[in-house]
Design an enzyme around this catalytic site. Structure first.
Site, PDB file in Angstrom:
ATOM      1  N   THR A 209     -84.755  99.269  76.865  1.00  8.57           N
ATOM      2  CA  THR A 209     -85.726  99.765  75.880  1.00  8.57           C
ATOM      3  C   THR A 209     -84.982 100.210  74.629  1.00  8.57           C
ATOM      4  O   THR A 209     -83.820  99.846  74.426  1.00  8.57           O
ATOM      5  CB  THR A 209     -86.590 100.882  76.507  1.00  8.57           C
ATOM      6  OG1 THR A 209     -87.661 101.200  75.622  1.00  8.57           O
ATOM      7  CG2 THR A 209     -85.798 102.159  76.776  1.00  8.57           C
ATOM      8  N   ASN A 210     -85.621 100.971  73.764  1.00  8.95           N
ATOM      9  CA  ASN A 210     -84.960 101.447  72.539  1.00  8.95           C
ATOM     10  C   ASN A 210     -85.482 102.840  72.189  1.00  8.95           C
ATOM     11  O   ASN A 210     -86.289 103.405  72.922  1.00  8.95           O
ATOM     12  CB  ASN A 210     -85.190 100.452  71.394  1.00  8.95           C
ATOM     13  CG  ASN A 210     -86.672 100.247  71.135  1.00  8.95           C
ATOM     14  OD1 ASN A 210     -87.356 101.150  70.696  1.00  8.95           O
ATOM     15  ND2 ASN A 210     -87.161  99.056  71.444  1.00  8.95           N
ATOM     16  N   HIS A 211     -85.038 103.370  71.055  1.00  8.39           N
ATOM     17  CA  HIS A 211     -85.318 104.782  70.728  1.00  8.39           C
ATOM     18  C   HIS A 211     -86.695 105.039  70.101  1.00  8.39           C
ATOM     19  O   HIS A 211     -86.991 106.170  69.745  1.00  8.39           O
ATOM     20  CB  HIS A 211     -84.276 105.304  69.735  1.00  8.39           C
ATOM     21  CG  HIS A 211     -82.919 105.463  70.328  1.00  8.39           C
ATOM     22  ND1 HIS A 211     -82.685 106.256  71.414  1.00  8.39           N
ATOM     23  CD2 HIS A 211     -81.725 104.935  69.979  1.00  8.39           C
ATOM     24  CE1 HIS A 211     -81.397 106.215  71.712  1.00  8.39           C
ATOM     25  NE2 HIS A 211     -80.801 105.409  70.866  1.00  8.39           N
TER      26      HIS A 211
END
Ligand code: C5P
Length: 400
Positions: A209-211
């Site tokens: 995933t990412n931030h």
């Protein structure tokens, strides 16, 4: 929308009073002036020092200062305010408001207030569900008080159910809506907004995933709905409350998001592509947890489909807005995406700018179209949402 507004924040004696600190901070960040009125019991739950520091104003509890006899005029306070928000509002205070009891400053201020009034109830589930509380709430609603519904979840008693005070972000959005003088200028329009981070599973317990927190996309969805649009919010992973009047469709992976957006695109008038969509996804998802061994492993990643480019290729007269989050050579990358994905305009934010991009409540953006670039100063994400939706309205007006 909230800039310069005078808000009285009334706090009553509930465990949820701790959330009033965050609420006050959000109102201040939105540019409001805040005066806090507390019931005597509220002081047991959150200190006047905390609230005075956050609101940058002395706290009002008593009718007069016992030291010097100075009168705390609830009438003047009521006249000063653009909105009176009581959060948290206990069953006791709601009952007193419904019957006109005036035995503390918070209640006399309610009776004097000429401005819109909102309450955010907080109490145990049985107290909330009790017929008396519900009758008091309907009495208040009939008299024009905005009731910001509590959410469901774990309560201070250890029980779980409806009674948790709405989250501060949700309350601020309701207040903005209550004070909004804007016309429902987008009534009859349907917008898709993608928001949040996608999750690409590796096995049943791990993912890529990412931030992204989804804050920017959720603010845009709320702003579009506030102006009367029907909004389909296609949401990846976030922990945000759904903005008022918005339909949320959960789509966790890039593939799910592709399906959710393309299925709705034919009926839509436009889309704002705010989600941080994974560019790559594991080629194979393991059916059971991948066990560790002493060897290194590698995961083969394959490209996801570009949702924005797909709908952009079939845009017709619809409006398509994209985002570019860059770390270098920002203008060139943004311009390339504008063309490749057929965006009407692209919102550029650079991770090199302090206060921009992921996580925070602020952003610093430039709007770029095929003719011009407009740079904006650091703003709250709510304000950025307003300028983006203003630009969408301009495009709609120009096409009439
Ligand atoms: O190419 P890049 O990912 O930087 O482009 C960002 C823009 O494209 C954003 O508006 C994002 O929501 C959208 N996008 C998309 N589908 C993808 C990748 C990006 O809609 N698979």
């Amino acid at each position: 929308m909230l800039k310069g507004k005078h808000i009285i924040l009334g706090i009553t004696g509930s465990i949820a009073a701790y959330k009033a600190a965050m609420l006050c901070r959000l109102l201040k960040t939105a540019g409001c002036q805040v005066r806090v009125v507390m019931t005597p019991m509220a002081k047991q739950f959150i200190t006047p020092l905390t609230m005075a520091t956050l609101s940058r104003n002395p706290i009002l509890v008593d009718f007069f200062d016992p030291e010097n006899g100075a009168w705390n005029s609830h009438v003047a306070l009521g006249e000063w305010a653009d909105c009176y928000l009581i959060a948290p509002a206990t069953a006791n205070t709601l009952a007193k408001m419904a019957t006109g009891t005036a035995d503390n400053l918070l209640l006399t201020t309610y009776l004097s207030a000429r401005c819109p009034v909102a309450v955010a109830p907080a109490m145990d589930l049985d107290m909330y569900a009790h017929v008396t509380t519900q009758l008091n709430l309907s009495t208040l609603r009939e008299r024009g008080v905005r009731v910001i519904e509590p959410g469901e979840g774990e309560l201070a008693s250890g029980l779980s159910g409806k009674g948790r005070m709405a989250e501060p972000e949700e309350i601020v959005a309701e207040i903005a809506d209550l004070l909004s003088e804007k016309k429902k200028s987008l009534a009859g329009k349907h917008f898709i907004v993608t928001a949040g981070a996608t999750i690409e599973p590796i096995d049943p317990v791990r993912y890529i995933t990412n931030h992204s927190t989804g804050k920017m996309g959720y603010a845009i969805a709320g702003e579009l709905a506030g102006r009367g649009a029907r909004v389909s919010l296609v949401s990846g992973r976030t922990s945000l409350p759904v903005p008022k009047g918005v339909e949320r469709i959960d789509a966790l992976s890039a593939a799910d998001m592709y399906v959710a957006v393309t299925a709705r695109w034919p009926e839509a008038d436009g889309a704002v592509m705010c989600a941080a969509v994974a560019d790559y996804t594991p080629e194979h998802v393991a059916a059971s947890k991948i066990r560790k061994s002493d060897d290194d492993i590698s995961i083969s990643l394959v490209r996801t489909r570009d949702i924005a480019a797909s709908v952009g290729a079939d845009k017709g007269s619809r409006i398509l807005v994209g985002f570019a989050l860059e770390t270098d050579d920002e203008q060139a990358h943004a311009e390339a995406k504008l063309v490749k994905k057929n965006f009407d305009f692209i919102v550029l934010n650079s991770l090199r700018d302090k206060g921009a991009g992921f996580r925070g409540d602020t952003n610093k953006v430039a709007l770029i179209d095929d003719k011009s670039r407009t740079d904006y100063p650091l703003m709250s994400k709510r304000e950025v949402a307003e300028i983006i939706v203003d630009r969408i309205e301009e495009l709609i007006d120009n096409r009439k």
